[in-house]
Design a protein around this motif. Structure first.
Motif, PDB file in Angstrom:
ATOM      1  N   LEU A  38       1.233  -1.109  -0.149  1.00  0.00           N
ATOM      2  CA  LEU A  38       0.223   0.066   0.561  1.00  0.00           C
ATOM      3  C   LEU A  38       0.696   1.143  -0.476  1.00  0.00           C
ATOM      4  O   LEU A  38       2.173   1.543   0.528  1.00  0.00           O
ATOM      5  CB  LEU A  38      -0.923   0.120   1.209  1.00  0.00           C
ATOM      6  CG  LEU A  38      -1.980  -1.043   1.116  1.00  0.00           C
ATOM      7  CD1 LEU A  38      -2.685  -0.993   2.571  1.00  0.00           C
ATOM      8  CD2 LEU A  38      -3.211  -0.905   0.236  1.00  0.00           C
ATOM      9  N   ASN A  49      -2.829  -0.231 -12.383  1.00  0.00           N
ATOM     10  CA  ASN A  49      -3.749  -0.654 -12.395  1.00  0.00           C
ATOM     11  C   ASN A  49      -4.268  -1.016 -13.956  1.00  0.00           C
ATOM     12  O   ASN A  49      -5.243  -0.464 -14.110  1.00  0.00           O
ATOM     13  CB  ASN A  49      -4.968   0.478 -11.133  1.00  0.00           C
ATOM     14  CG  ASN A  49      -4.968   1.638 -12.052  1.00  0.00           C
ATOM     15  OD1 ASN A  49      -4.007   2.117 -13.019  1.00  0.00           O
ATOM     16  ND2 ASN A  49      -5.599   2.579 -11.154  1.00  0.00           N
ATOM     17  N   ILE A 102      -8.580   6.611  -9.642  1.00  0.00           N
ATOM     18  CA  ILE A 102      -8.676   6.017  -8.078  1.00  0.00           C
ATOM     19  C   ILE A 102      -8.689   7.747  -7.525  1.00  0.00           C
ATOM     20  O   ILE A 102      -7.837   8.650  -7.883  1.00  0.00           O
ATOM     21  CB  ILE A 102      -7.214   6.489  -7.785  1.00  0.00           C
ATOM     22  CG1 ILE A 102      -6.821   4.281  -8.121  1.00  0.00           C
ATOM     23  CG2 ILE A 102      -7.025   5.826  -6.087  1.00  0.00           C
ATOM     24  CD1 ILE A 102      -5.696   4.461  -8.080  1.00  0.00           C
ATOM     25  N   TYR A 136      -2.958   3.144  -1.860  1.00  0.00           N
ATOM     26  CA  TYR A 136      -3.394   2.139  -3.529  1.00  0.00           C
ATOM     27  C   TYR A 136      -1.534   0.571  -3.047  1.00  0.00           C
ATOM     28  O   TYR A 136      -0.512   1.669  -3.577  1.00  0.00           O
ATOM     29  CB  TYR A 136      -2.999   2.737  -4.698  1.00  0.00           C
ATOM     30  CG  TYR A 136      -4.067   1.755  -6.031  1.00  0.00           C
ATOM     31  CD1 TYR A 136      -5.465   1.813  -6.264  1.00  0.00           C
ATOM     32  CD2 TYR A 136      -3.555   0.954  -6.537  1.00  0.00           C
ATOM     33  CE1 TYR A 136      -6.140   0.984  -6.667  1.00  0.00           C
ATOM     34  CE2 TYR A 136      -3.843   0.203  -7.829  1.00  0.00           C
ATOM     35  CZ  TYR A 136      -5.286   0.009  -8.026  1.00  0.00           C
ATOM     36  OH  TYR A 136      -5.436  -0.688  -8.561  1.00  0.00           O
TER      37      TYR A 136
END
Length: 480
Positions: free
Chosen positions: A16, A35, A41, A57
């Protein structure tokens, strides 16, 4: 960037990581190769630091590239390592493969850029792509809709009632002219109708009625005169043949005689469907303690805006359970669009210039069965918006008695309402805008504000109109 905690087990899992944007903005999003450029996001403002936004993230080890979407514009952070590619400047970050690693942001181009995915993402966000590329699975879409449906069916219209407030109702024996003066003075687009002789609510009087009356007055072959407005009652108008059999778009359309209403214990899904299926803006919430329905009490006027506010409030802290809320509004089939952008709903967008006649605007409102029309300049940039409810401004000082609908321009008609919308708050409410890259969640939050019934979708910077999305559009999508 900094790692927050390790997740997924060792160097083969994800970490994270906190991403930070320190250059201000109103709406900031993050996307990157971690991603596959498949999601925007949302970044949250840091408390006490109005120009700082952050997002956490999980990313894997290796080289990554990313970029920020700030108020609809793709930007990179010059204070962080970046590289120049054929697709522009991208920030870079590298995670070493050691067990105790720190993220190292590297310059240069020693990374594998997912060119196709990034190109698709930029195309969606800048409005050059007609189809929705950012998407979720059908299963996630159905899960989101199911959760919203469960919420709506387990909550009732009683929850829409404010702690205090007033609801204006009109007696059916009032003269039409007086009724529209009341709508104008109270600043409301419609009011329920009370029939004293029957002891019940029998319908509503809305801005659409006033539009139809003005068209009738402007018809040379009409038997309806300006003088009759002083004595012609609401009841007589509602029962008139001109109202029950109105030529709309070449077809005879019988308008409903019964009152569309709901009770305080009807669930919110029933209320929303009643509004959508009957194509009305609001439904009165009426309660009677007797079995025969006598002595009814008018409690509230329910609208899709109020129901949407309940949805947003309920899911505010768990929006992650609704994956579809993160989709850009330009990537889902809602709203009306200009042909060059696309028509996801199958309905083209109607627009007019400020020099167009008021008569053409009223005809378009009726024939296209829309509640508003964007007013644009020669570059199709948004100037204002003309709504059905704006027609009540003509009731001021009996303006309607000495104008010609074919000669008055939309610009002149909007000027008449300047006093009504003189405050900045009211002006901003009537002409709200959004971008194609705005998420469904953001659009829902904006539409949940009182007095906001639609958002005009514009191009960032130029304010060129691309489409319009209404409360009805959103609910049709949410309910499937």
């Amino acid at each position: 960037m900094e790692p927050v905690r390790e997740a997924g087990g060792g160097v083969t899992g994800t970490v994270l990581t906190r991403f930070v944007w320190t250059h201000g903005g109103r709406n900031v999003f993050l996307s990157g190769s971690f991603n596959r450029w498949g999601e925007l996001i949302p970044m949250s403002p840091v408390e006490g630091c109005p120009n700082v936004f952050q997002a956490i993230y999980g990313i894997t080890h290796g080289n990554h590239q990313y970029k920020f979407l700030v108020d609809g514009e793709w930007r990179h952070d010059e204070l962080q390592p970046y590289t120049t590619t054929e697709y522009g400047i991208l920030n870079t970050i590298q995670f070493n493969m050691e067990a105790n690693f720190n993220p190292e942001m590297i310059p240069g181009s020693s990374m594998e850029l997912d060119n196709e995915a990034f190109t698709r993402l930029v195309s969606v966000s800048d409005g050059t792509l007609t189809g929705g590329v950012l998407s979720i699975s059908e299963a996630d879409l159905q899960v989101s809709r199911h959760r919203i449906s469960v919420f709506l069916t387990t909550h009732t219209a009683y929850e829409l009632l404010p702690q205090s407030g007033k609801v204006v109702a009109l007696d059916v024996d009032l003269p039409v002219k007086q009724a529209f003066h009341i709508l104008f003075e109270q600043g409301i687009p419609m009011a329920p109708l009370w029939d004293f002789s029957r002891g019940q609510f029998v319908g509503v009087l809305s801005a659409l009625d006033f539009i139809l009356i003005l068209r009738e007055l402007g018809n040379n072959g009409s038997d309806f005169t300006e003088e009759e407005l002083d004595t012609h009652t609401i009841s007589a108008w509602k029962e008139g043949k001109s109202y029950l059999n109105r030529q709309i778009d070449g077809h005879v359309r019988a308008l409903p005689r019964h009152l569309i209403h709901a009770g305080p214990y009807d669930n919110l899904k029933e209320v929303a469907l009643r509004i959508l299926q009957n194509e009305v803006a609001t439904v009165p919430i009426i309660h009677s303690s007797s079995e025969d329905g006598s002595f009814p009490q008018l409690l509230h006027l329910a609208s899709l805006s109020g129901i949407l506010k309940c949805i947003c409030r309920y899911f505010r802290h768990c929006s992650g359970t609704l994956p579809m809320l993160q989709l850009p509004i330009g990537a889902i089939p809602v709203g009306s669009w200009v042909p060059s952008i696309g028509e996801p709903s199958g309905r083209p967008l109607a627009m007019l210039r400020p020099s167009a006649s008021l008569s053409s605007a009223l005809n378009l409102l009726i024939q296209a069965q829309v509640s508003s029309i964007p007013i644009v300049d020669e570059n199709d940039s948004l100037i204002d918006i003309y709504c059905r409810s704006d027609i009540t401004a003509l009731a001021k000082d009996k303006i309607y008695t000495h104008i010609n609908l074919n000669e008055m321009t939309i610009n002149q008609a909007l000027q008449l309402g300047q006093d009504v919308y003189s405050s900045y708050d009211l002006r901003s409410q009537r002409c709200q805008m959004c971008l194609r890259s705005d998420t469904l969640h953001k659009v829902m939050e904006r539409l949940a504000n009182p007095g906001v019934r639609r958002l005009v979708i514009v191009e960032a910077g130029s304010k060129r109109v691309e489409g319009i999305v209404t409360l009805s559009d959103i609910f049709r999508f949410l309910l499937g």
